[in-house]
Each structure stands twice: as structure tokens, then as C-alpha cells.
Write an enzyme that holds these catalytic residues in place. Structure first.
Site, PDB file in Angstrom:
ATOM      1  N   GLY A  29      52.014  12.319 -58.546  1.00  0.00           N
ATOM      2  CA  GLY A  29      50.783  12.360 -57.762  1.00  0.00           C
ATOM      3  C   GLY A  29      50.937  13.038 -56.415  1.00  0.00           C
ATOM      4  O   GLY A  29      51.914  13.729 -56.158  1.00  0.00           O
ATOM      5  N   ALA A  33      49.314  22.647 -54.703  1.00  0.00           N
ATOM      6  CA  ALA A  33      49.108  23.870 -55.489  1.00  0.00           C
ATOM      7  C   ALA A  33      50.213  24.101 -56.516  1.00  0.00           C
ATOM      8  O   ALA A  33      49.981  24.718 -57.556  1.00  0.00           O
ATOM      9  CB  ALA A  33      48.996  25.061 -54.546  1.00  0.00           C
ATOM     10  N   GLY A  34      51.428  23.602 -56.237  1.00  0.00           N
ATOM     11  CA  GLY A  34      52.523  23.738 -57.198  1.00  0.00           C
ATOM     12  C   GLY A  34      52.193  23.001 -58.501  1.00  0.00           C
ATOM     13  O   GLY A  34      52.297  23.557 -59.595  1.00  0.00           O
ATOM     14  N   HIS A  35      51.749  21.739 -58.379  1.00  0.00           N
ATOM     15  CA  HIS A  35      51.375  20.984 -59.580  1.00  0.00           C
ATOM     16  C   HIS A  35      50.226  21.683 -60.315  1.00  0.00           C
ATOM     17  O   HIS A  35      50.220  21.761 -61.544  1.00  0.00           O
ATOM     18  CB  HIS A  35      50.870  19.582 -59.191  1.00  0.00           C
ATOM     19  CG  HIS A  35      51.893  18.688 -58.569  1.00  0.00           C
ATOM     20  ND1 HIS A  35      51.834  18.281 -57.256  1.00  0.00           N
ATOM     21  CD2 HIS A  35      53.000  18.105 -59.092  1.00  0.00           C
ATOM     22  CE1 HIS A  35      52.852  17.476 -57.002  1.00  0.00           C
ATOM     23  NE2 HIS A  35      53.583  17.364 -58.087  1.00  0.00           N
TER      24      HIS A  35
END
Ligand code: PAF
Length: 253
Positions: A29, A33-35
Site C-alpha cells: 500500500g 507511480a512505481g506501483h
């Protein structure tokens, strides 16, 4: 987006997805932006995308780090819904660890160095929860960021050793404009700490030797856990006061 909190409910839903390609993005959680780039890649490569959010207690070797880990579930839910994720799986710790963590996955070599040396037990907890999640989701492909490079290697090793029927897809680290690798922990940095943190990737990429980088980081006030060259990469872990950052870059030949 379908939000599933009960393991039983997920297992029932999963039966109806038989025959479809499933992309899985496991997370803890506080999404950035990477996720979201992992979710986009999963959507491009699979018919169904499943994201899990589970702040896994067994992989935190310090109770304070677990308590302070940012939890922003409402914000995360709307981000995932607006990025076309099909299922958000939100299991609770009691159900994930009904065995009270009496069954664990241990790797006995790679997990003992670098992160493993400085965070005893971390990789046991990580591998154990990833195995549970992979067994539950039964994905075609699972997406892992290269920022946690040692984690990625260990997950690949576990998948190979246990013949798990899933492709592990490594995804390049996403960085802020000043080069700092995106991480959920970055939000714990004050503006001054955040400015200082940008020296870490800059020095990792500077082409100097590990010892010189360590000295310069220490002069700048970082506490350095390690800077080390392995797997054709330069990897590092540092503390900016009480916030720990890890990163790695490809070593040029
Ligand atoms: O990289 C992470 O966020 C975690 O280690 C993971 C893979 C979700 C397991 O808890």
C-alpha cells in the site's frame, strides 16, 4: 473494481477466473507511480489484474517501522480503481497467519547477506507472505520492482525451487526527477531530508568505488548500512535520520 477482504471470498471468485490470464501486483500500500506502472504493465499483458495490499507484519524487523509504515487505504483504493485494476485483495493478518507464523519459508544463502544481514528475519517474512499470496492468487504473471533487487532475486529463486506455476516479471525502478527511487517510505522524509536523500542515487550512479561513495555519504550525514557490488549491480542501503532507503543501479561493464 472488486474489493475482496476475506480469503474464502477470494478463493470462490478465483474459481470463476479459470482459463483467463491473471497479472498480480503484490504491495504493502501507500501506492505511488512505481506501483501504478506495475499495474499498467499487468493490464497490458493479462486479461485480469489483481493487486493485493497487505502490510505484512512478519517482514518488519523493527516494531516501530511496522507501526510507522504509511497506511492510506482510501487513497490507494481510488488510485487502483482509476487505473483499471479488476480486483483489490485486502486480507487481514489473522487470516493470513492462522498458523501463527509457525510455517515459514527460509532461504539459507542469498537471504543472509546485504538486506538480510541488516534486517534479520525480513526475508523469511517476505518469502512466506509472497508464497501465500502466490498460492491464493494463482497468477499467470507477478510483477516486482527492481528497487528491491535482492527481494526480486529471492522470489525468483523460491518460484524456481518450489516449481510455482507463475512468471516473475521484473520492472525497472521508477525515479523522481532528482533521481530518488520512488518508495512508500519517502513520504516520511521532511523537505530537508528529502533534499538530502537525492545524494544517495546520485552517488550510487557516480561510477566511484563503493568505499569512496560510503565516505561521501557519511560526510553528508547519512548512516550507511552497506554499499556493495553484486549481480552486476551496485546496491546500497542508508539511513536519513530514522528513515531507511534502499536502491541499486546497473554497473557499467
Ligand atoms: O515489496 C513489497 O512491497 C513487499 O515486500 C511485498 C512483495 C508486497 C511482500 O509483502
Amino acid at each position: 473494481m472488486n474489493i475482496v477482504t476475506k480469503i474464502n471470498d477470494w478463493q470462490t471468485l478465483r474459481k470463476n477466473l479459470t482459463g483467463r490470464s491473471i497479472g498480480f501486483v503484490p504491495t504493502m500500500g501507500h501506492l505511488h507511480a512505481g506501483h501504478l506502472s506495475l499495474c499498467e504493465r499487468s493490464r497490458a499483458e493479462n486479461e485480469v489484474t489483481v493487486v493485493s495490499i497487505f502490510v505484512n507484519p512478519t517482514q518488519f524487523n523493527q516494531a516501530s517501522d511496522f507501526q510507522l509504515y504509511p497506511r492510506t487505504i482510501e487513497q490507494d483504493t481510488s488510485l487502483l480503481a482509476s487505473h483499471g485494476v479488476d480486483y483489490l485483495f485486502l486480507p487481514d493478518a489473522e487470516s493470513m497467519y492462522a498458523d501463527h507464523y509457525q510455517i515459514q519459508v527460509t532461504e539459507t544463502e542469498l537471504s543472509r547477506e546485504l538486506e538480510g544481514e541488516f534486517r534479520p528475519g525480513h526475508f523469511n517474512g517476505m518469502l512466506t507472505v509472497v508464497l501465500k499470496l502466490l498460492n491464493l492468487v494463482q497468477a499467470t504473471r507477478a510483477y516486482f520492482g527492481e528497487k528491491d533487487y535482492q527481494q526480486l532475486l529471492l522470489v525468483k529463486k523460491m518460484v524456481a525451487a518450489l516449481f510455482l506455476p507463475v512468471d516473475i516479471i521484473p520492472c525497472e525502478t521508477m525515479r523522481a526527477e532528482d533521481g530518488l527511487a520512488l518508495s512508500s517510505r519517502n513520504s516520511r522524509l521532511t523537505p530537508e531530508q528529502r533534499q538530502k536523500a537525492a545524494h544517495f542515487p546520485r552517488l550510487l550512479q557516480s561510477g566511484q568505488c563503493a568505499e569512496d561513495i560510503t565516505k561521501q555519504l557519511e560526510l553528508l550525514g547519512f548512516k550507511v548500512d552497506y554499499i556493495a557490488d553484486r549481480w552486476q549491480r551496485r546496491l546500497g542501503a542508508v539511513w536519513v535520520d530514522d528513515v531507511r532507503l534502499i536502491d541499486n543501479v546497473i554497473l557499467s561493464p
